[in-house]
Design a protein around this motif. Structure first.
Motif, PDB file in Angstrom:
ATOM      1  N   ALA A   1       3.999   7.797 -16.330  1.00 16.32           N
ATOM      2  CA  ALA A   1       4.602   6.910 -17.322  1.00 16.32           C
ATOM      3  C   ALA A   1       3.584   6.510 -18.382  1.00 16.32           C
TER       4      ALA A   1
ATOM      5  N   ALA B   1       3.948   8.378 -10.351  1.00 20.63           N
ATOM      6  CA  ALA B   1       4.957   8.050 -11.362  1.00 20.63           C
ATOM      7  C   ALA B   1       4.395   7.101 -12.405  1.00 20.63           C
ATOM      8  N   ILE B   2       3.550   6.187 -11.979  1.00 21.51           N
ATOM      9  CA  ILE B   2       2.944   5.240 -12.917  1.00 21.51           C
ATOM     10  C   ILE B   2       2.001   5.970 -13.862  1.00 21.51           C
ATOM     11  N   VAL B   3       1.186   6.836 -13.292  1.00 20.00           N
ATOM     12  CA  VAL B   3       0.259   7.612 -14.124  1.00 20.00           C
ATOM     13  C   VAL B   3       1.036   8.444 -15.145  1.00 20.00           C
TER      14      VAL B   3
ATOM     15  N   VAL C   1       0.835  -1.204   0.000  1.00 16.37           N
ATOM     16  CA  VAL C   1       0.000   0.000   0.000  1.00 16.37           C
ATOM     17  C   VAL C   1       0.871   1.257   0.000  1.00 16.37           C
TER      18      VAL C   1
ATOM     19  N   TRP D   1       3.910   1.535  -1.081  1.00 17.10           N
ATOM     20  CA  TRP D   1       4.547   1.677  -2.392  1.00 17.10           C
ATOM     21  C   TRP D   1       3.561   2.276  -3.384  1.00 17.10           C
ATOM     22  N   ALA D   2       2.342   1.807  -3.343  1.00 21.70           N
ATOM     23  CA  ALA D   2       1.323   2.313  -4.264  1.00 21.70           C
ATOM     24  C   ALA D   2       1.097   3.802  -4.044  1.00 21.70           C
ATOM     25  N   ASP D   3       0.996   4.209  -2.787  1.00 17.36           N
ATOM     26  CA  ASP D   3       0.776   5.626  -2.490  1.00 17.36           C
ATOM     27  C   ASP D   3       1.937   6.476  -2.997  1.00 17.36           C
TER      28      ASP D   3
ATOM     29  N   ASN E   1       4.177   5.775  -5.338  1.00 12.33           N
ATOM     30  CA  ASN E   1       4.590   5.673  -6.735  1.00 12.33           C
ATOM     31  C   ASN E   1       3.457   5.717  -7.747  1.00 12.33           C
ATOM     32  N   HIS E   2       2.267   5.879  -7.249  1.00 10.17           N
ATOM     33  CA  HIS E   2       1.140   5.901  -8.172  1.00 10.17           C
ATOM     34  C   HIS E   2       1.257   7.042  -9.175  1.00 10.17           C
TER      35      HIS E   2
END
Lengths: 129, 129
Positions: B121, B117-119, B108, B110-112, B114-115
């Motif tokens: 990307a 950065a994913i968006v 969780v 990590w998701a918070d 790095n989310h």
DNA sequence: CGGTATCCTTATCGATACTG
DNA sequence: CAGTATCGATAAGGATACCG
């Protein structure tokens, strides 16, 4: 003072947001059968397509291809094509991808340590009906 | 000896074992859309069926019921029925279930973190084709 | 070698209705 | 309140064949 233990998610609700909470978005990606395994394999270093296929063994080329493409889109994996004959394509984790190895290993370790307990629980549950 | 960096999985192969490696078995369970969220909700303490339904919000009763049943079978959740009218059923994590909160929170967090950065990307990838 | 396109089967999930 | 049963839509995933 109220002693309500906070859940690890600020909000679990998915209905009220266009973009769901981060964990939901991430779970959508790693929730499939293969993403986690591919990331784990790439944690061992840069690998070629066929190396990944051999290591994960029972993944179809179709799914390996799709999974890698999606990870590339999400910025977790970098794809490098070499202009050779026969072709050579390398896959490696980006810094973002490597940062995922921590949570990944936490989960893998938990699985290794507790898989026996889960199997036992299932057995126990089945015996009692 | 060879200096091959070890992947976090001793073997990713699923073809050669009746019972797959632990991480595969665990991923089979938490890989669905709801298990992770239900465990997270129960990380906040004992909850009733309707409380869970309200907190997770867009889960159907069907899926909540199935998810809880499976977690009970796997020994992660304890179900307690009170002989009352109207009925009351409490769900809480077992020690095994609570031990899962560590890996869960790692993911969780990590998701918070790095989310975004994913968006980004994804956006970047879409723009370039 | 490293894919993609197509087809098809199966599993997942939601909606609805009903029960104790 | 706390579920279960049934049904149907959808999507994930595997097999196969083909392409650069």
């Amino acid at each position: 003072m109220s002693q309500v233990a906070a859940a690890p998610f600020s909000s679990l609700s998915g209905r009220h947001f266009e973009q769901p909470c981060p964990i939901r978005d991430v779970l959508d990606r790693i929730g499939d059968q293969w993403t986690f395994l591919v990331l784990g394999a790439l944690g061992g270093g840069t690998k070629r397509f066929s190396e990944l296929a051999r290591e994960i063994d029972d993944i179809s080329r179709q799914m390996l291809s799709r999974t890698l493409r999606r990870l590339e889109q999400d910025g977790l994996v970098k794809r490098t094509v070499f202009a050779q004959v026969p072709p050579r394509v390398d896959y490696e984790l980006t810094p973002l991808g490597r940062s995922f190895l921590g949570p990944l290993e936490a989960l893998v370790n938990w699985a290794d340590e507790n898989h026996g307990a889960i199997v036992d629980a299932r057995q126990h549950f089945a015996e009692r009906g």
